[in-house]
Design an enzyme around this catalytic site. Structure first.
Site, PDB file in Angstrom:
ATOM      1  N   LYS A   1       0.615  -1.267   0.165  1.00 27.96           N
ATOM      2  CA  LYS A   1       0.145  -0.357   0.134  1.00 27.96           C
ATOM      3  C   LYS A   1       0.461   1.171  -0.154  1.00 27.96           C
ATOM      4  O   LYS A   1       1.587   1.199   0.008  1.00 27.96           O
ATOM      5  CB  LYS A   1      -1.188   0.355   1.061  1.00 27.96           C
ATOM      6  CG  LYS A   1      -2.051  -0.914   1.552  1.00 27.96           C
ATOM      7  CD  LYS A   1      -3.019  -1.615   0.361  1.00 27.96           C
ATOM      8  CE  LYS A   1      -3.324  -2.969   0.246  1.00 27.96           C
ATOM      9  NZ  LYS A   1      -4.262  -3.415   0.579  1.00 27.96           N
TER      10      LYS A   1
HETATM   11  C1  LIG Z   1      -5.181  -4.066   1.251  1.00 29.58           C
HETATM   12  C2  LIG Z   1      -6.219  -3.842   0.859  1.00 29.58           C
HETATM   13  C3  LIG Z   1      -7.651  -4.593   2.084  1.00 29.58           C
HETATM   14  C4  LIG Z   1      -7.283  -5.565   3.855  1.00 29.58           C
HETATM   15  O1  LIG Z   1      -5.923  -4.342   4.211  1.00 29.58           O
HETATM   16  P1  LIG Z   1      -4.335  -5.372   4.614  1.00 29.58           P
HETATM   17  O2  LIG Z   1      -4.253  -4.511   5.557  1.00 29.58           O
HETATM   18  O3  LIG Z   1      -4.482  -6.510   3.992  1.00 29.58           O
HETATM   19  O4  LIG Z   1      -5.636  -6.476   6.156  1.00 29.58           O
HETATM   20  C5  LIG Z   1      -9.729  -4.413   2.348  1.00 29.58           C
HETATM   21  N1  LIG Z   1      -9.205  -3.620   1.258  1.00 29.58           N
HETATM   22  C6  LIG Z   1      -9.134  -3.322  -0.367  1.00 29.58           C
HETATM   23  C7  LIG Z   1      -9.066  -2.880  -1.389  1.00 29.58           C
HETATM   24  C8  LIG Z   1      -7.446  -3.512  -0.072  1.00 29.58           C
HETATM   25  O5  LIG Z   1      -6.950  -2.899  -1.272  1.00 29.58           O
END
Ligand SMILES: *Cc1c(COP(=O)(O)O)cnc(C)c1O
Length: 394
Positions: free
Chosen positions: A180
């Site tokens: 991210k």
């Molecule tokens: C990455 C992601 C999540 C989950 O986040 P984590 O930190 O991996 O639990 C949820 N929704 C979307 C759209 C994502 O890209």
């Protein structure tokens, strides 16, 4: 291999993590509190809870808002699985609404059509970092008196008409997974509008214990504790927060570099036939540029999208697919209407692929991606035989 995402880690992050390790305090503590305060400043001063993942933050949001059995939550099928899994975890029912072909964000008209007497919440996903149509979605939430919870896993640093994402809905989730825009290794955050809901979320984050865990573990609070509901173990650790504090200070610069690389992609893609980027949000909004997703005119090719991704990877370009829509997953198929109820998401799935985009990429990397993509498209284009079968021009 050029990956589709890679965290940007400098000596400053390493130094802060080392300082945390040497401090003797690794669990939720002073660095988590500082990280939460710093993030809160970026989202209009709302309360923020650091969590062990974005998924945990979203689960906490629904639980703290009292969403549960009998409730329906309207969300996008074009998302990571945890967006809908957490709806099931609280005993509620996910109801999918179709997306817009050009942005892959929830289509407000489809959301309006999905609202029913059991709807408690609308849960949009800001796909790729481009804000959803929040005027329309906020309007729907108000009109039907339902909650608005945002999956902003892609959208840290984005803004809608000058309002930072995180400052709009009843709750907003951010993810700090290494792919991210900001990473804490694994981690996430939950922003809440209402102080009472935030207090309940804080309690649920730490086993449902009715007191401040920081106060107790630092020896300032009472030695006894009282468990008042079955909570979770979802807090961020100070080790994660150490990484996050430095990343947050670098966020603007990292997002600026993402936007610069994205602009370069858009410029180069304009010359590649059969490939279109997603539509841009209009100029009054700010894109976080988490993902560089393109839509391929797959009808022009002899191969499917998955073959295309495979060929890109063989050529050293770590392409990805965001996402395999949830209505096509074994778990969710029985929950959706028969037939293709989400034709836009189904069609998008056949043609989307994600090209590498991360702050430490070089501009020459973008050129290499475009060069390889162009070559593979040329190699897989339907041959003259297929063209001859098409109706002749009048
Ligand atoms: C990455 C992601 C999540 C989950 O986040 P984590 O930190 O991996 O639990 C949820 N929704 C979307 C759209 C994502 O890209």
């Amino acid at each position: 291999m050029l990956p589709y995402a890679r965290p940007s880690i400098t000596d400053a992050e390493i130094a802060e993590v080392e300082a945390c390790l040497r401090s003797g305090w690794l669990a939720t503590g002073p660095r988590t509190a500082r990280f939460e305060a710093a993030l809160g400043e970026q989202v209009g001063g709302l309360p923020v809870l650091g969590t062990c993942s974005g998924t945990a933050a979203l689960h906490l949001a629904l639980a703290a808002l009292g969403i549960g059995p009998g409730d329906e939550v309207i969300t996008s099928p074009m998302t990571w699985v945890s967006t809908a899994n957490v709806i099931l975890h609280v005993g509620a029912t996910p109801v999918f609404a179709d997306i817009e072909a050009t942005t892959l964000n929830l289509d407000p008209a489809a959301v309006a059509a999905a609202v029913g007497p059991r709807t408690r919440c609308i849960l949009p996903v800001h796909f790729g970092g481009a804000p959803c149509d929040m005027d329309a979605l906020e309007g729907l939430a108000r009109e039907h008196d339902v909650l608005l919870v945002e999956d902003a896993a892609h959208a840290l640093g984005a803004a809608y008409a000058g309002r930072p994402i995180g400052s709009i809905g009843d709750a907003t989730m951010f993810s700090f997974h290494p792919a991210k825009n900001l990473t804490t290794g694994e981690g996430g955050a939950l922003v809440l509008r209402d102080a009472a809901v935030a207090a309940r979320a804080a309690r649920l984050r730490y086993h449902g214990i009715a007191q401040d865990p920081g106060a107790r573990s630092s020896g300032r609070g009472p030695a006894s504790y009282d468990v008042v509901e079955a909570g979770f173990k979802y807090a961020m650790s100070d080790l994660q927060a150490a990484l996050g504090l430095v990343q947050l200070a670098r966020l603007k610069e990292m997002n600026r570099r993402r936007a610069e690389l994205a602009a370069l992609y858009l410029d180069r893609l304009a010359d590649v036939a059969g490939v279109a980027p997603l539509a841009l949000p209009d100029a009054r909004h700010r894109h976080a540029w988490h993902l560089m997703v393109v839509r391929v005119e797959i009808e022009r090719l002899r191969v499917e999208r998955d073959d295309l991704v495979g060929r890109l990877r063989e050529a050293g370009i770590g392409a990805g697919v965001h996402f395999v829509p949830l209505h096509l997953q074994t778990l969710y198929r029985p929950l959706v209407p028969a037939g293709d109820a989400f034709p836009v998401a189904t069609d998008a799935h056949r043609r989307i692929l994600t090209l590498p985009l991360f702050p430490d990429m070089e501009t020459s990397d973008v050129d290499r991606v475009i060069e390889v993509l162009t070559r593979i498209l040329r190699e897989t284009e339907r041959g003259t035989a297929a063209r001859a079968a098409a109706p002749a021009e009048a």
